[in-house]
Design an enzyme around this catalytic site. Structure first.
Site, PDB file in Angstrom:
ATOM      1  N   LEU A 275     -29.600  -0.038 -20.756  1.00 36.65           N
ATOM      2  CA  LEU A 275     -30.959   0.160 -20.156  1.00 36.65           C
ATOM      3  C   LEU A 275     -31.711  -1.308 -19.741  1.00 36.65           C
ATOM      4  O   LEU A 275     -31.806  -1.340 -18.561  1.00 36.65           O
ATOM      5  CB  LEU A 275     -31.985   0.936 -21.093  1.00 36.65           C
TER       6      LEU A 275
ATOM      7  N   THR B 151     -29.694   4.058 -29.388  1.00 36.97           N
ATOM      8  CA  THR B 151     -28.227   3.731 -29.932  1.00 36.97           C
ATOM      9  C   THR B 151     -27.903   2.292 -29.520  1.00 36.97           C
ATOM     10  O   THR B 151     -28.733   1.910 -28.467  1.00 36.97           O
ATOM     11  CB  THR B 151     -27.080   4.704 -29.562  1.00 36.97           C
TER      12      THR B 151
ATOM     13  N   THR C  80     -25.735   0.131 -27.952  1.00 37.22           N
ATOM     14  CA  THR C  80     -25.348  -0.340 -26.760  1.00 37.22           C
ATOM     15  C   THR C  80     -26.384   0.151 -25.672  1.00 37.22           C
ATOM     16  O   THR C  80     -26.698  -0.707 -24.750  1.00 37.22           O
ATOM     17  CB  THR C  80     -23.882   0.093 -26.126  1.00 37.22           C
ATOM     18  N   CYS C  81     -26.836   1.210 -25.711  1.00 33.70           N
ATOM     19  CA  CYS C  81     -27.720   1.718 -24.735  1.00 33.70           C
ATOM     20  C   CYS C  81     -29.018   1.040 -24.773  1.00 33.70           C
ATOM     21  O   CYS C  81     -29.865   0.810 -23.766  1.00 33.70           O
ATOM     22  CB  CYS C  81     -27.885   3.356 -25.039  1.00 33.70           C
ATOM     23  N   SER C  82     -29.466   0.587 -26.000  1.00 32.36           N
ATOM     24  CA  SER C  82     -30.904   0.066 -26.014  1.00 32.36           C
ATOM     25  C   SER C  82     -30.726  -1.527 -26.052  1.00 32.36           C
ATOM     26  O   SER C  82     -31.668  -2.318 -25.587  1.00 32.36           O
ATOM     27  CB  SER C  82     -31.338   0.202 -27.789  1.00 32.36           C
TER      28      SER C  82
END
Ligand SMILES: *[C@@H]1O[C@H](CO)[C@@H](O)[C@H](O)[C@H]1NC(C)=O
Length: 230
Positions: free
Chosen positions: A122, A114, A116-118
């Site tokens: 992270l 997703t 923001t996560c990618s």
């Protein structure tokens, strides 16, 4: 009440989003995971025409508790997490293994791949892993309610080596145990019940810092925020 309103802002519940154009649907998703610099600046949720949301936002106030079960000073509950090792064997580890006699950072994302996560969450920890380890951190682990196959594909996609462990809490056991569930079932994106975004620092299994976001927001759960308190 403010907290409740923020949740309602995150939970864009109208099923009519399904009928929106692809561009708008993408914008809805990206403002939901407030990553995408370009998209969210162009089209934020609040800029969506109101006629696309004829139904009021709905969410269960009973279930939308802002606080987690866990808090600073608590011992982390134990749970088993899984991952694929470099030779492709499925392995399991436990919260206890990850944290016992160690300084550990556990951070969680609503979903692998997703925005923001990618793009931010992270990669930020990967980038700062040396600095964090120089400050005495033994373990940096990213936890997501995704299966181990998806977590492996995400790791490969982002070319993560051993800077950060990518761990599957596929059944959501740990996420539920600390009270960090995020129910996105109302969303057309199909995420179901995931984890709120957070970053926590634990020493010998005891929570020292807990930066728990409201849902998928990304405001103070980054690597920099943890680095500051080490
Ligand atoms: C998640 O929310 C949906 C409604 O949007 C509800 O039907 C479902 O029971 C909820 N699941 C959990 C685990 O709370």
């Amino acid at each position: 009440m403010a907290a409740t309103l923020s949740i309602s802002r995150l939970l864009l519940s109208s099923p009519t989003s399904l009928s929106l154009s692809t561009a708008t649907a993408t914008a809805t998703t990206s403002s939901f995971f407030p990553a995408a610099k370009s998209l969210s600046s162009k089209l934020s949720f609040t800029s969506l025409p109101i006629k696309h949301h004829p139904k009021p936002l709905k969410f269960s106030t009973a279930k939308s508790t802002i606080s987690a079960t866990i808090s600073v000073g608590d011992k982390l509950p134990d749970a088993t997490l899984s991952y694929f090792d470099p030779s492709g064997e499925l392995q399991t580890t436990t919260i206890s293994d990850l944290t016992k006699n160690k300084k550990a950072i556990l951070f969680a994302v609503p979903g692998a791949f997703t925005p923001t996560c990618s793009q931010k969450h992270l990669p930020g920890f990967v980038e700062k892993s040396k600095d964090l380890k120089a400050k005495g951190v033994d373990t940096i682990a990213c936890i997501s309610v995704n299966d181990a196959f998806v977590m492996r594909a995400w790791k490969e996609n982002l070319k993560v080596n051993d800077e950060v462990l990518l761990l599957s809490d596929g059944n959501g056991d740990f996420t539920r145990a600390i009270g960090a569930e995020l129910n996105l079932s109302d969303q057309p994106v199909g995420l179901g019940v995931r984890s709120r975004r957070y970053a926590l620092l634990a020493e010998d299994g005891v929570v020292k810092v807990l930066n728990l976001e409201e849902g998928g927001a990304f405001t103070f759960s980054g690597a920099e925020d943890i680095l500051k308190v080490l």
